[in-house]
Design an enzyme around this catalytic site. Structure first.
Site, PDB file in Angstrom:
ATOM      1  N   HIS A 116      42.105  19.530 -51.681  1.00  0.00           N
ATOM      2  CA  HIS A 116      40.825  19.788 -52.376  1.00  0.00           C
ATOM      3  C   HIS A 116      40.452  18.646 -53.329  1.00  0.00           C
ATOM      4  O   HIS A 116      39.940  18.886 -54.428  1.00  0.00           O
ATOM      5  CB  HIS A 116      40.874  21.119 -53.151  1.00  0.00           C
ATOM      6  CG  HIS A 116      41.023  22.318 -52.258  1.00  0.00           C
ATOM      7  ND1 HIS A 116      39.950  22.984 -51.734  1.00  0.00           N
ATOM      8  CD2 HIS A 116      42.120  22.942 -51.780  1.00  0.00           C
ATOM      9  CE1 HIS A 116      40.374  23.993 -50.983  1.00  0.00           C
ATOM     10  NE2 HIS A 116      41.699  23.977 -50.988  1.00  0.00           N
ATOM     11  N   ASN A 156      38.280  30.260 -50.663  1.00  0.00           N
ATOM     12  CA  ASN A 156      37.646  29.346 -49.701  1.00  0.00           C
ATOM     13  C   ASN A 156      36.362  29.966 -49.157  1.00  0.00           C
ATOM     14  O   ASN A 156      36.031  31.108 -49.478  1.00  0.00           O
ATOM     15  CB  ASN A 156      38.595  29.074 -48.527  1.00  0.00           C
ATOM     16  CG  ASN A 156      39.689  28.071 -48.880  1.00  0.00           C
ATOM     17  OD1 ASN A 156      39.473  27.151 -49.653  1.00  0.00           O
ATOM     18  ND2 ASN A 156      40.846  28.257 -48.305  1.00  0.00           N
TER      19      ASN A 156
END
Ligand code: NDP
Length: 503
Positions: free
Chosen positions: A59, A132
């Site tokens: 990320h 997510n």
């Protein structure tokens, strides 16, 4: 004399010394070498050398904004969390969106899941929900995480991304199939961040005022509508604007077109959790909406781009371990691993006092006996006692926050091949998505995206990897297996014969 809130307009060193020359170094003669005593030069260069902190290992490429969460429905029968205790109640939050596998400079339109991380600044401390844009994940046990992520990064020799590594791992881990189908659909290349749904992904628990526990899944439905790039549009956008999603979010908020998501939950009782045909704590599975309907909770609205990206987004530290009273964990094995790994990653990236950084601070002064450490900037408890219990301060452990007892009924083991029936069914749920949810257009794009991605598999194990993955597609849906095999120019009869051989 200026005080700490007043800024001088004279240029200064970090220690506050005003100086007269910011562009020309001290040199011996107009064309001569530089002097060691030019401290202003050293300080400028040395601070610049230290500008980068460790990139997030996953990320890394992200975008953030602040917003307001408003409760629209009463869920106090499930939770005593103060953030939910009144319809109309508003709480400030920070949200960070991200891609997963790419580095900080990678393109926003890469095929990848998107991170959907939230930090709510509540009156009982900060609550982080770190999910997510997909309801499921590739693996169900944190022990596999490092291996899995290596396959999404660069090949050790070529230093390039490797479809061979990715499909090798996926084909050897059938539990990844559900997420692979979502990733390979056009939802794997969303049109920026405003048009994605979000999910807490893991199973969490909620505890009400009577200390009764239920399990929950969190969902965030975009009010902007789902919108995706096709594969070729996403590839084209990489060349036009690698920061497409960042720009899209900033532009929308700057023009006051504030993006919104409806927060909803699914609820499962402890009794129900013992009776589902699937493991409700397995993050590769969803809870079907028909059995566990979505319950309305509130609305997230993003309405403020931080003034400084590094201060408030790069230094933002999310961790699913950060919960508040009324919200609890679950036995989800991926969640349990993340409870350890996220705060650990933040300590590595930002230091042991990362929660003293303004964006990570809770809305009030915390009370504990943690002291010292690098970059301790909050006064370090001044002259108050640094041990507990003590006879001097009035800080106490409040029994109102006691968590309910959790009963265990299991033996300790690595349970993979000792699971109950259904725990290793990796095919029914992705099949439901393909058969029942997707349109013909979605299925057509899914096949062409898979064929495109698998065409990159190379090397001496190419046929083995392709055939092994095709077997998973066939087990999920014959039509999908046939279409992918045809696209790859594979002899289906041979694959079927191999499947029988391995049955
Ligand atoms: P439903 O028909 O009630 O819901 C289907 C869900 O699938 C919707 O949330 C829809 O999202 C979402 N969806 C549509 N296209 C895609 C895609 N390409 N990738 C991912 N999600 C998509 O079905 P069930 O609850 O019975 O579940 C059936 C299957 O749907 C599951 O096996 C799972 O694969 C998928 N799914 C289920 C979710 C759940 O929590 N139950 C959540 C998301 C997906 P939207 O409303 O935004 O269009």
């Amino acid at each position: 004399m200026l005080n700490e809130k007043q800024q001088t307009t004279k240029i200064t060193t970090a220690s506050g010394r005003p100086y007269a020359e910011n562009e020309n170094s001290l040199s011996a003669g107009a064309r001569g070498p530089l002097l060691l005593q030019d401290y202003i030069l050293h300080e400028k260069m040395a601070h610049f050398n230290r500008e980068r902190i460790p990139e997030r290992v996953v990320h890394a490429k992200g975008t953030g904004a602040f917003g307001t969460f408003t409760v629209t429905h009463d869920i106090t029968k499930y939770t005593k969390a103060k953030i939910f205790n009144k319809i109309g109640k508003q709480t400030k939050f920070l949200q960070r969106f991200s891609t997963v596998g790419g580095e900080k400079g990678s393109a926003d339109t890469e095929r990848d899941p998107r991170g959907f991380a939230l930090k709510f600044y509540t009156e009982d401390g900060n609550w982080d929900l770190v999910g997510n844009n997909t309801p499921v994940f590739f693996i169900k046990d944190a022990k596999k995480f490092g291996d899995f992520i290596h396959t999404q990064k660069r090949d050790p020799r070529t230093n390039c991304k490797s479809p061979t590594m990715m499909w090798d791992f996926w084909s050897l881990n059938p539990e990844s199939l559900h997420q692979v189908i979502i990733l390979m659909s056009d939802r794997g290349t969303p049109y920026g961040y405003r048009h994605i749904d979000g999910f807490g992904s893991h199973t969490f628990s909620m505890i009400n005022a009577a200390n009764e526990v239920v399990y929950v899944k969190f969902h965030f439905k975009t009010q902007q509508g789902i919108k995706n790039f096709t594969n070729s549009e996403a590839v084209e956008m990489k060349g036009i604007d690698a920061d497409f999603a960042q720009r899209d979010l900033v532009d929308a908020i700057d023009r006051k077109d504030f993006p919104k998501w409806d927060m909803k939950i699914q609820v499962m009782t402890i009794a129900q959790s013992k009776e589902t045909s699937f493991n409700p704590f397995d993050v590769t599975k969803v809870w079907p909406h028909g059995d566990f309907p979505l319950i309305d909770v509130g609305v997230l609205e993003l309405n403020q781009i931080p003034k400084n990206y590094f201060a408030d987004v790069e230094q933002a530290a999310f961790a699913p371990a950060h919960i508040v009273d009324g919200i609890g964990y679950s036995p989800d094995k991926m969640l349990q691993g993340r409870l350890l790994s996220y705060p650990d990653a933040q300590r590595h990236r930002l230091g042991g006092n990362y929660e003293q950084i303004p964006v990570n601070r809770c809305p009030y002064m915390t009370a504990n006996y943690q002291r010292d450490g690098q970059m301790n900037v909050n006064g370090n408890g001044e002259d108050a006692p640094n041990y507990f219990p003590n006879s001097f301060d009035d800080i106490y452990a409040d029994s109102n926050y006691k968590e309910p007892v959790v009963m265990l009924d299991s033996n300790v083991a690595d349970w993979y091949d000792r699971n109950g029936e259904g725990d290793n069914d990796h095919y029914s749920q992705p099949a439901a998505l393909f058969n029942k949810v997707m349109t013909d257009y979605d299925r057509h794009n899914l096949v062409s995206n898979i064929v495109g991605a698998m065409s990159g598999i190379a090397g001496p194990k190419k046929d083995i990897i392709i055939n092994r993955q095709l077997c998973h597609f066939f087990r999920m849906n014959m039509r999908l297996g046939n279409a992918v095999a045809k696209g790859l120019g594979v002899n289906v009869e041979q694959v079927m014969a191999d499947m029988k051989g391995h049955a």
